[in-house]
Scaffold this motif. Structure first.
Motif: not given
Length: 443
Positions: A189-211
């Motif tokens: 069981x598992x997940x290939x990518x976290x949600x943050x990875x998927x968003x970064x691949x889909x969009x031109x993200x300049x920076x990320x803030x996370x916890x």
């Protein structure tokens, strides 16, 4: 446009919010172990459907649809396609990955060709072939095809960025993806990518803030500027977005001047009604209707994206002028072309209804947050776990009421002592550990 990703993770839930300044552009929320695109599970073949060329699998709770072309037997015999009876045997267990979520009664579509994504490579433990981004020229493809030491079973897809790095960097990422796949395959069981990875691949993200430490590590490997929140409690930037996200669960969307839009999702389509509300012009009602319709159009396009609404969409605009309808059609086509999902605009019917369709990818916010007209488990856990992040800075312990079937969540993951009792979901009591124990003894 300064696009930033805010990623918030609690023990059970991950939430990704794409923002431009203070404006929310996209949001997605899911359980860490939720079945979604990319989830890898073990399931047994329940039955074979020769006419469909597919097999149906089950893990005891969920049914999956596995086409013949997505079986390991088909991968091994490519380009020949075996019969489904040769590739699948009833009762056998298979490790599969979700490629398309099942919605409205449809089964999740899965593949045995499981994948793990990196910055330069997509690794397929059983893929058997080397594939290349279309943006890589033939000379670069030939060079990359000799860069990695792969077994006969393994396969990779070289992303566009792979053409700009040394073979050592590619081999290092391949080894990291191999190790991740070994863990998932052993755990079944598992997940290939976290949600943050998927968003970064889909969009031109300049920076990320996370916890989240793991999210930070993975995104830094993708060379994305990351800032991690270390202090207690929730990130202030995430808290400021709570109100905007809660509004997405409402049927009504208010426009300037008192007009509003009603969004009603049913099983087969989404119906949207534009209402003038208090915005009533006595003179020249046609022009007033055109003005409201154009304002509603921008709001509707934004809401379709924010709520992740897909499928057929019917819009009942106010009765405006013919010129106004022409402008609406032109503007909708322009806005639809900018949507990250595929949008087909069909225009007005003879009854004056506006028709369009939007590519469906996963579940809408309504589907995720409501079940049988009540808040879903995801909605309740999301609210409670975010609150617990803040409460641990003020209290030692809390008494939380939940149905027994939900008591097995990761409540131990908070810096606060959580006591669970049976009942409707609510916070029952806060205080010191001793006060909470006394409260429970009096119940």
């Amino acid at each position: 446009m300064q696009v930033k990703l805010i990623y918030e993770r609690t023990p059970s839930i991950e939430r990704a919010m794409l923002v431009d300044g203070e404006r929310l552009l996209e949001v997605e929320e899911r359980f860490v172990d939720q079945l979604s695109v990319g989830t890898i599970v073990e399931a047994a073949i329940e039955r074979i459907h020769p006419s469909l060329g597919a097999a149906f699998l089950t893990d005891g709770e969920t049914t999956y649809f596995l086409p013949i072309a997505e079986t390991l037997r088909a991968l091994a015999s490519y380009p020949e396609v075996p019969a489904i009876g040769q590739a699948a045997v009833v009762g056998e267990k298979r490790l599969v990955q979700v490629t398309k979520e099942g919605i409205n009664g449809k089964h999740h579509k899965v593949t045995e060709n499981i994948r793990f994504g990196g910055r330069y490579l997509v690794y397929f433990p059983f893929g058997r072939r080397q594939l290349f981004s279309r943006k890589l020229d033939l000379v670069t493809q030939d060079r990359l095809s000799k860069a990695l030491d792969l077994t006969e079973e393994e396969g990779v897809l070289f992303r566009t960025e792979a053409g700009q790095v040394a073979p050592e960097a590619l081999q290092e990422e391949l080894n990291r993806l191999r190790n991740r796949s070994i863990v998932v395959i052993e755990q079944r069981f598992g997940q290939d990518e976290l949600l943050c990875e998927q968003f970064v691949r889909r969009h031109a993200v300049e920076s990320v803030l996370l916890n989240d430490k793991e999210g930070q590590t993975r995104l830094e490997r993708l060379d994305v500027p990351v800032k991690r929140h270390i202090g207690k409690g929730r990130m202030p930037e995430a808290k400021r977005l709570d109100g905007a996200i809660e509004k997405l669960e409402s049927r009504a969307v208010w426009l300037d001047g008192g007009a509003f839009v009603l969004i009603e999702q049913v099983e087969t389509m989404t119906v949207i009604d534009v209402n003038s509300g208090k915005n009533v012009a006595v003179k020249d009602k046609g022009r007033a209707a055109d003005t409201i319709n154009e304002a509603a159009l921008y709001s509707i396009v934004e809401q379709l994206r924010l709520r992740n609404i897909g499928g057929m969409v019917i819009i009942d605009f106010l009765r405006g002028s013919k010129e106004g309808q022409t402008r609406l059609l032109k503007k909708m086509k322009e806005l639809g072309a900018r949507d990250p999902r595929r949008v087909e605009v069909y225009g007005f019917t003879r009854m004056g209804l506006f028709e369009l369709s939007r590519e469906r990818t996963g579940r809408s916010i309504q589907d995720r947050m409501f079940h049988a007209g009540k808040p879903s488990k995801l909605a309740i856990f999301s609210q409670f776990e975010r609150s617990l992040l803040d409460l641990n800075d003020q209290y030692e312990a809390v008494v939380l009421s939940l149905p027994n079937k939900w008591h097995d969540a990761s409540w131990h993951g908070f810096d606060i002592e959580v006591h669970l009792v049976e009942g409707e979901p609510e916070f029952v009591f806060y205080g010191t550990s001793e006060e909470c124990q006394n409260f429970l003894s009096r119940r």
